[in-house]
Design an enzyme around this catalytic site. Sequence first.
Site, PDB file in Angstrom:
ATOM      1  CE1 TYR A   1      -4.086   1.971   0.873  1.00 33.62           C
ATOM      2  CE2 TYR A   1      -2.672   3.073   2.466  1.00 33.62           C
ATOM      3  CZ  TYR A   1      -3.863   3.008   1.753  1.00 33.62           C
ATOM      4  OH  TYR A   1      -4.810   3.987   1.937  1.00 33.62           O
TER       5      TYR A   1
ATOM      6  CE  LYS B   1      -3.781   5.024  -1.281  1.00 35.58           C
ATOM      7  NZ  LYS B   1      -4.880   5.325  -2.229  1.00 35.58           N
TER       8      LYS B   1
HETATM    9  P1  NAP Z   1     -13.577   2.100   1.551  1.00 32.35           P
HETATM   10  O1  NAP Z   1     -14.597   2.665   2.456  1.00 32.35           O
HETATM   11  O2  NAP Z   1     -13.063   0.713   1.787  1.00 32.35           O
HETATM   12  O3  NAP Z   1     -14.136   2.198   0.036  1.00 32.35           O
HETATM   13  C1  NAP Z   1     -13.351   1.718  -1.020  1.00 32.35           C
HETATM   14  C2  NAP Z   1     -14.033   2.063  -2.331  1.00 32.35           C
HETATM   15  O4  NAP Z   1     -13.179   1.597  -3.402  1.00 32.35           O
HETATM   16  C3  NAP Z   1     -15.367   1.361  -2.522  1.00 32.35           C
HETATM   17  O5  NAP Z   1     -16.219   2.201  -3.261  1.00 32.35           O
HETATM   18  C4  NAP Z   1     -14.991   0.144  -3.378  1.00 32.35           C
HETATM   19  O6  NAP Z   1     -16.063  -0.372  -4.186  1.00 32.35           O
HETATM   20  C5  NAP Z   1     -13.914   0.740  -4.257  1.00 32.35           C
HETATM   21  N1  NAP Z   1     -13.051  -0.270  -4.870  1.00 32.35           N
HETATM   22  C6  NAP Z   1     -12.256  -1.159  -4.258  1.00 32.35           C
HETATM   23  N2  NAP Z   1     -11.630  -1.935  -5.167  1.00 32.35           N
HETATM   24  C7  NAP Z   1     -12.057  -1.506  -6.391  1.00 32.35           C
HETATM   25  C8  NAP Z   1     -11.792  -1.901  -7.721  1.00 32.35           C
HETATM   26  N3  NAP Z   1     -10.937  -2.908  -7.991  1.00 32.35           N
HETATM   27  N4  NAP Z   1     -12.414  -1.246  -8.728  1.00 32.35           N
HETATM   28  C9  NAP Z   1     -13.274  -0.238  -8.471  1.00 32.35           C
HETATM   29  N5  NAP Z   1     -13.562   0.194  -7.218  1.00 32.35           N
HETATM   30  C10 NAP Z   1     -12.975  -0.439  -6.199  1.00 32.35           C
HETATM   31  O7  NAP Z   1     -12.269   2.997   1.509  1.00 32.35           O
HETATM   32  P2  NAP Z   1     -12.023   4.545   1.921  1.00 32.35           P
HETATM   33  O8  NAP Z   1     -11.500   4.547   3.300  1.00 32.35           O
HETATM   34  O9  NAP Z   1     -13.195   5.353   1.552  1.00 32.35           O
HETATM   35  O10 NAP Z   1     -10.780   4.867   0.971  1.00 32.35           O
HETATM   36  C11 NAP Z   1     -10.875   5.681  -0.188  1.00 32.35           C
HETATM   37  C12 NAP Z   1      -9.486   6.053  -0.635  1.00 32.35           C
HETATM   38  O11 NAP Z   1      -8.842   6.794   0.408  1.00 32.35           O
HETATM   39  C13 NAP Z   1      -8.584   4.841  -0.902  1.00 32.35           C
HETATM   40  O12 NAP Z   1      -7.755   5.099  -2.010  1.00 32.35           O
HETATM   41  C14 NAP Z   1      -7.759   4.741   0.356  1.00 32.35           C
HETATM   42  O13 NAP Z   1      -6.539   4.101   0.116  1.00 32.35           O
HETATM   43  C15 NAP Z   1      -7.597   6.196   0.717  1.00 32.35           C
HETATM   44  N6  NAP Z   1      -7.287   6.439   2.122  1.00 32.35           N
HETATM   45  C16 NAP Z   1      -8.155   6.067   3.113  1.00 32.35           C
HETATM   46  C17 NAP Z   1      -7.797   6.314   4.437  1.00 32.35           C
HETATM   47  C18 NAP Z   1      -8.706   5.971   5.594  1.00 32.35           C
HETATM   48  O14 NAP Z   1      -8.254   6.117   6.748  1.00 32.35           O
HETATM   49  N7  NAP Z   1      -9.939   5.545   5.379  1.00 32.35           N
HETATM   50  C19 NAP Z   1      -6.585   6.923   4.727  1.00 32.35           C
HETATM   51  C20 NAP Z   1      -5.738   7.286   3.689  1.00 32.35           C
HETATM   52  C21 NAP Z   1      -6.108   7.037   2.390  1.00 32.35           C
HETATM   53  P3  NAP Z   1     -17.069  -1.521  -3.598  1.00 32.35           P
HETATM   54  O15 NAP Z   1     -17.881  -0.838  -2.557  1.00 32.35           O
HETATM   55  O16 NAP Z   1     -17.868  -1.926  -4.773  1.00 32.35           O
HETATM   56  O17 NAP Z   1     -16.187  -2.578  -3.041  1.00 32.35           O
END
Ligand code: NAP
Length: 242
Positions: free
Chosen positions: A153, A157
Amino acid sequence: MEKARTVLITGASRGIGAAIAGRLARAGYDILLNYHSSHEAAALVQKEIESCGRNCTLLPFDVGDEAQVEKTLSTIIEHNVPYALVHNAGVTRDTLAAMMSRSDWDTVINVHLTAFFLLTRLMVKVMLPKREGRIIAVASVSGETGQAGQMNYSAAKAGLIGACKALARETAKRNILVNVVSPGLIETEMIAGLPIEKLLPAIPLGRIGRSEEVAGIVNFLLSDEATYITGQVIGVNGGLYM
Ligand code: NAP
């Protein structure tokens, strides 16, 4: 009446992506909403967007799959060139490097980094002749500092940050601005199961962030107030990394 701008957001069925979609719809954008398989959740986000009077097209496909990306997007974006791409889709496969399987590595690199290449390759082709556009990648503090248990990851990133800086230099002359939004710990399903209480002391603001706090920055970076910002990494992390 001027035609609304369209934004393609990946991974917008849940979490940060869903908040970005809602925020941008309220700001007047039509949404092309990608996700992987959460059909019911995506339909709810679509409903919210339509209740703001905006259009929302659901596009379920795997962002890391070249054939699916090309098949779903090539015709759509030629007919209605999006103003912006927000690549937000993400997954984790956390484990120590010595235990990491090839598939843990490949999945994470594909969804975050290879997908960004596949998506921007298509988008830039249609944006360049228009001489305007915005591209945002959602990275992570892990890509800036490195995180134990997240070699895949953190690499994906960090790769996104490099890719965005290169692309920003390539496309600046055509007024296509490319930036990275880099969240810290944000309350979504992705961090369910983390020992939050143990992590809080490292965050100067002393709390986990909300998806809406990330969405607000994305909205700003797409706005006409952000015309002189490109190639930047904007942290939304409560001070976790400075
Ligand atoms: P999340 O709640 O797990 O949601 C992930 C989203 O990505 C869902 O809509 C999922 O679709 C979609 N997804 C996963 N694999 C996919 C694929 N192969 N093709 C198309 N869509 C896909 O995650 P989040 O926390 O909102 O994270 C969003 C972004 O922020 C990510 O890039 C993550 O790395 C980044 N981020 C998050 C955090 C945190 O603390 N939450 C921190 C830093 C960065 P489905 O619902 O259909 O599975």
